[in-house]
Design a protein around this motif. Structure first.
Motif, mmCIF file in Angstrom:
data_model
loop_
_atom_site.group_PDB
_atom_site.id
_atom_site.type_symbol
_atom_site.label_atom_id
_atom_site.label_comp_id
_atom_site.label_asym_id
_atom_site.label_seq_id
_atom_site.Cartn_x
_atom_site.Cartn_y
_atom_site.Cartn_z
ATOM 1 N N GLY A 257 11.688 2.593 -0.036
ATOM 2 C CA GLY A 257 10.261 2.711 -0.319
ATOM 3 C C GLY A 257 9.896 2.385 -1.763
ATOM 4 N N ARG B 285 8.179 1.138 -4.543
ATOM 5 C CA ARG B 285 6.840 0.557 -4.718
ATOM 6 C C ARG B 285 6.820 -0.541 -5.773
ATOM 7 N NH1 ARG B 285 2.016 4.276 -3.187
ATOM 8 N NH2 ARG B 285 3.024 5.540 -1.605
ATOM 9 N N ASP C 40 -5.996 -5.881 3.166
ATOM 10 C CA ASP C 40 -5.542 -5.496 4.506
ATOM 11 C C ASP C 40 -4.201 -6.135 4.836
ATOM 12 O OD1 ASP C 40 -7.876 -4.052 4.840
ATOM 13 O OD2 ASP C 40 -8.806 -5.488 6.217
ATOM 14 N N LEU D 183 -1.440 -4.318 2.965
ATOM 15 C CA LEU D 183 -1.260 -2.991 3.551
ATOM 16 C C LEU D 183 -0.452 -3.094 4.840
ATOM 17 C CD1 LEU D 183 -1.869 0.024 3.464
ATOM 18 C CD2 LEU D 183 -4.000 -0.455 4.656
ATOM 19 N N LYS D 184 -0.795 -4.070 5.683
ATOM 20 C CA LYS D 184 -0.034 -4.272 6.929
ATOM 21 C C LYS D 184 1.410 -4.690 6.621
ATOM 22 C CE LYS D 184 -3.839 -5.367 9.945
ATOM 23 N NZ LYS D 184 -3.827 -4.870 11.276
ATOM 24 N N TYR E 99 3.147 -3.889 3.985
ATOM 25 C CA TYR E 99 3.866 -2.717 3.475
ATOM 26 C C TYR E 99 4.267 -1.782 4.610
ATOM 27 C CZ TYR E 99 5.113 1.328 0.673
ATOM 28 O OH TYR E 99 5.797 2.378 0.114
ATOM 29 N N THR E 100 3.326 -1.520 5.517
ATOM 30 C CA THR E 100 3.628 -0.585 6.595
ATOM 31 C C THR E 100 4.587 -1.170 7.636
ATOM 32 O OG1 THR E 100 1.627 -1.223 7.804
ATOM 33 C CG2 THR E 100 1.463 0.677 6.341
ATOM 34 N N ASN E 101 4.703 -2.488 7.680
ATOM 35 C CA ASN E 101 5.578 -3.133 8.668
ATOM 36 C C ASN E 101 6.757 -3.867 8.039
ATOM 37 O OD1 ASN E 101 4.077 -2.588 11.204
ATOM 38 N ND2 ASN E 101 2.471 -3.684 10.107
#
Length: 180
Positions: free
Chosen positions: A17, A19, A54, A57-58, A60-62
């Protein structure tokens, strides 16, 4: 971090994770993603920024789903393509592309005429034609890269490019650009 490869940055994000590693990926790819959206939205910079946000963000989450079968840039551009597709589908734009371009065109005082003409010309293209044209002529992707990003077959990409280039050339000729 500048010397790290995209794969090692992705691994750092997916495993721990990290960043800072993701920040480096954003730094590397925010310009191409934002440029893609600027051309798809016919110059709407605020909407382009929102769609780019967006997209990241997608991503990062995937990020754990990135398999390295294509480059990270191709993967992130595929996400961007899907974000834009979802955006247009959700909005169910009843307005034609031409009306949308006319409503978004900046005043002559704020933009150069050629840029306004480019967006007006791009507005004449169907969305898939516009996507293929901008990915090839502006972002430099080859047909195989465009096919990976859009999920279209190579032959379909070639057809969209051919029709799109013909429409652009006709528009530019009719508006006083003779190619010299």
């Amino acid at each position: 971090m500048a010397s790290l490869t995209d794969i090692s940055l992705v691994a750092q994000v997916a495993i721990s994770g990290n960043r800072r590693a993701f920040d480096e990926l954003v730094r590397r790819y925010q310009s191409p993603v934002r440029r893609f959206f600027l051309h798809q939205t016919l110059g709407d910079s605020q909407l382009s920024d929102d769609l780019a946000q967006d997209t990241f963000l997608k991503a990062y989450t995937n990020i754990a789903s990135f398999r390295g079968l294509a480059s990270f840039q191709t993967w992130i551009m595929r996400i961007a393509y899907n974000v834009f597709y979802d955006y247009t589908r959700k909005r169910q734009l009843a307005v034609s592309d031409w009306q949308l371009a006319e409503s978004q065109q900046p005043t002559a005082n704020s933009q150069q005429p050629l840029k306004m003409d480019l967006y007006a010309a791009l507005a004449l293209l169907k969305p898939d034609e516009r996507t293929c044209i901008t990915l090839q002529l502006i972002d430099g992707y080859d047909i195989a890269g465009i096919a990976k990003i859009t999920g279209l077959k190579d032959g379909t990409v070639k057809s969209h490019l051919s029709r799109g280039k013909e429409k652009l050339a006709n528009y530019l000729r009719k508006n006083g650009y003779d190619g010299r």
